[in-house]
Design an enzyme around this catalytic site. Structure first.
Site, PDB file in Angstrom:
ATOM      1  N   TRP A 191       0.855  -1.185   0.000  1.00  0.00           N
ATOM      2  CA  TRP A 191       0.000   0.000   0.000  1.00  0.00           C
ATOM      3  C   TRP A 191       0.888   1.230   0.000  1.00  0.00           C
ATOM      4  CZ3 TRP A 191      -0.182   4.018   3.583  1.00  0.00           C
ATOM      5  CH2 TRP A 191      -1.153   5.001   3.317  1.00  0.00           C
ATOM      6  N   GLU A 232      -3.044  -3.080  -2.424  1.00  0.00           N
ATOM      7  CA  GLU A 232      -4.167  -2.505  -1.673  1.00  0.00           C
ATOM      8  C   GLU A 232      -4.527  -1.114  -2.175  1.00  0.00           C
ATOM      9  OE1 GLU A 232      -5.294  -1.342   2.974  1.00  0.00           O
ATOM     10  OE2 GLU A 232      -3.325  -2.170   2.472  1.00  0.00           O
ATOM     11  N   LYS A 234      -7.111   2.467  -2.206  1.00  0.00           N
ATOM     12  CA  LYS A 234      -7.740   3.396  -1.281  1.00  0.00           C
ATOM     13  C   LYS A 234      -8.487   4.450  -2.078  1.00  0.00           C
ATOM     14  CE  LYS A 234      -6.739   5.696   3.104  1.00  0.00           C
ATOM     15  NZ  LYS A 234      -5.700   5.977   4.117  1.00  0.00           N
ATOM     16  N   ASP A 265      -9.565  -3.416   2.053  1.00  0.00           N
ATOM     17  CA  ASP A 265      -9.625  -2.844   3.392  1.00  0.00           C
ATOM     18  C   ASP A 265     -11.022  -2.268   3.592  1.00  0.00           C
ATOM     19  OD1 ASP A 265      -9.513  -0.713   5.467  1.00  0.00           O
ATOM     20  OD2 ASP A 265      -7.401  -1.250   5.565  1.00  0.00           O
ATOM     21  N   HIS A 268     -11.396   1.542   3.146  1.00  0.00           N
ATOM     22  CA  HIS A 268     -10.744   2.238   2.041  1.00  0.00           C
ATOM     23  C   HIS A 268     -11.673   2.573   0.877  1.00  0.00           C
ATOM     24  CE1 HIS A 268      -6.211   1.448   2.912  1.00  0.00           C
ATOM     25  NE2 HIS A 268      -6.869   1.955   3.949  1.00  0.00           N
ATOM     26  N   HIS A 292      -8.305  -6.633   5.009  1.00  0.00           N
ATOM     27  CA  HIS A 292      -7.960  -5.845   6.175  1.00  0.00           C
ATOM     28  C   HIS A 292      -9.277  -5.495   6.852  1.00  0.00           C
ATOM     29  CE1 HIS A 292      -3.595  -4.310   5.408  1.00  0.00           C
ATOM     30  NE2 HIS A 292      -3.673  -5.607   5.585  1.00  0.00           N
ATOM     31  N   ASP A 300     -11.893   6.604   6.585  1.00  0.00           N
ATOM     32  CA  ASP A 300     -10.987   5.525   6.968  1.00  0.00           C
ATOM     33  C   ASP A 300     -10.363   5.818   8.322  1.00  0.00           C
ATOM     34  OD1 ASP A 300      -9.227   3.361   6.949  1.00  0.00           O
ATOM     35  OD2 ASP A 300      -7.676   4.524   5.945  1.00  0.00           O
ATOM     36  N   ASP A 302     -10.298   3.664  10.934  1.00  0.00           N
ATOM     37  CA  ASP A 302      -9.688   2.477  11.526  1.00  0.00           C
ATOM     38  C   ASP A 302     -10.073   2.268  12.980  1.00  0.00           C
ATOM     39  OD1 ASP A 302      -7.952   1.299   9.378  1.00  0.00           O
ATOM     40  OD2 ASP A 302      -7.171   3.326   9.361  1.00  0.00           O
ATOM     41  N   ASP A 332      -6.761  -4.350  10.704  1.00  0.00           N
ATOM     42  CA  ASP A 332      -6.077  -3.075  10.480  1.00  0.00           C
ATOM     43  C   ASP A 332      -6.849  -1.964  11.164  1.00  0.00           C
ATOM     44  OD1 ASP A 332      -4.488  -1.017   9.684  1.00  0.00           O
ATOM     45  OD2 ASP A 332      -4.950  -1.148   7.556  1.00  0.00           O
TER      46      ASP A 332
END
Length: 424
Positions: A191, A232, A234, A265, A268, A292, A300, A302, A332
């Site tokens: 990423w 990955e 985004k 993810d 993302h 993820h 994002d 997380d 993640d």
């Protein structure tokens, strides 16, 4: 001990009764637990220290990454991080993996990212062997002076671009060494934060450079038995709100044309977009998938994984489509506002619980009902299954794996906070 014995008897009794209910729909619960035990979740090391790493502890986070909160007790060195991971894994049923970023090298040597070698991670490998764990890996293309302007592998300056190419090549060699030493594949996830804050004139050229950089990185022959490459995407990030070079469409095309895995993810994509509906489409054409698992809150951000609808849908897609043997599941999130170990435990236990709930559905029966066009029964049965006693199955799984049942794990975490974290 007597109380523990009584508690175990109660757990066993509840388990036996729950088994009978699921057996009415043809579900072999014992077999389900065997399948669940074979699934490895990759715990992300960066939750333990707020993504600081150990190569350059003074470097501020960059690349659109931010950790909020100042909860005390984060790991300050590799030994503390490994100790915290051991405490965490003792509270989670099953055998799992740990996901490292390149900045978590354990070495006294002064070394830059492009010169990293397997020797800089020998202590991690030795520890993983002792603990019976696998390792995954990530190049760290952020928090470095050569990433200060928001570009790495797609940079217009060949010198900077070549630095990051060298780092990513070194990362694949390190990953291969992990796989060889531990006897299981290491997933290497790529990423990069590259992108523009405002609308660019030229969207194409950075993507051409990224494609060329990746081709150069992957030109080096690495044994796929020991290393699995994933890329990955985004949608946007801090400093790349208007344009991200490595978009979803870019990496879908790249992975399909180069035989790489794609990493989805959960945070993302657009805030109103989910990844669960994408899994079957990708795995219809692509060979392998990296997840993820995270929890976005409007962007994002997380957050720690909770048992929300999207987590359950992700688990159901993997189980219903029989995709588990082609999917690598990692976490993640990086939450500095709560106890760092509790965050790991909550997120990982929830991910495993979601998979268990999905496995306890009579999938073949539901598929046949759907094929028959009996949508009334489909809806009724799916809704009734939501109140079936999967918790009794989960409690039994935890007890038989020697980890705390229900919220009793929190006592261990709080005691560890008193004995260890509060003294840092």
């Amino acid at each position: 001990m007597e109380q523990n014995t009584e508690s175990l008897k109660s757990i066993q009794t509840s388990y036996n009764e729950a088994k009978k209910l699921y057996a009415q729909h043809g579900i072999d619960v014992d077999k389900v637990l065997e399948q669940l035990a074979a699934i490895k979740i990759s715990l992300h090391c960066w939750q333990g220290d707020d993504v600081k790493g150990f190569l350059n502890k003074e470097k501020e986070l960059s690349g659109g990454i931010a950790v909020t909160g100042s909860y005390p007790g984060r790991a300050r060195n590799p030994e503390e991080l490994r100790r915290d991971l051991e405490q965490t894994l003792a509270l989670i049923p099953g055998r799992h993996k740990v996901n490292l970023h390149a900045i978590y090298a354990d070495t006294e040597e002064t070394v830059d990212l492009d010169a990293l070698e397997p020797k800089h991670f020998e202590r991690w490998v030795n520890w993983a062997k002792e603990q019976g764990l696998g390792l995954d890996f990530n190049p760290t293309c952020f928090s470095h002076e050569k990433a200060n302007d928001g570009f790495t592998l797609s940079h217009s300056d060949p010198e900077i671009r070549n630095f990051w190419i060298a780092h990513c090549k070194a990362s694949r060699r390190i990953s291969e060494s992990f796989g060889q030493a531990l006897g299981q594949p290491c997933v290497t996830n790529f990423w990069v934060p590259d992108g523009y804050k405002d609308t660019p004139i030229d969207r194409l050229s950075p993507r051409v450079r990224l494609q060329q950089s990746l081709d150069e990185i992957f030109s080096e022959e690495i044994d796929q038995q020991y290393n699995i490459d994933a890329v990955e995407s985004k949608l946007f990030g801090i400093g790349s709100e208007s344009y991200v070079v490595g978009s979803h469409e870019f990496y879908m095309g790249y992975a399909l044309s180069r035989g790489k895995a794609v990493c989805f993810d959960a945070g993302h994509f657009h805030p109103t977009e989910t990844i669960s509906n994408k899994l079957s489409s990708w795995l219809l054409f692509g060979d392998q998938l990296l997840l993820h698992v995270s929890r976005p809150v409007r962007w994002d951000s997380d957050h720690v994984v909770t048992m929300d609808d999207e987590l359950l849908e992700i688990a159901r897609e993997l189980v219903r489509g029989q995709f588990l043997d082609r999917t690598h599941i990692g976490l993640d999130f990086f939450d500095g506002s709560i106890n760092h170990i509790a965050a790991w435990v909550i997120g990982t236990r929830n991910t495993i619980k979601a998979l268990l709930r999905a496995m306890l559905e009579p999938i073949e029966l539901l598929k046949q009902i759907e094929l028959d066009g009996d949508y009334t029964t489909r809806l009724a049965l799916v809704e009734e299954l939501k109140s079936y006693p999967f918790g009794a199955i989960w409690d039994y799984y935890c007890a038989t794996n020697g980890v705390p049942v229900r919220e009793s794990w929190l006592n261990d975490v709080k005691q560890y906070e008193v004995d260890v974290l509060s003294k840092r």
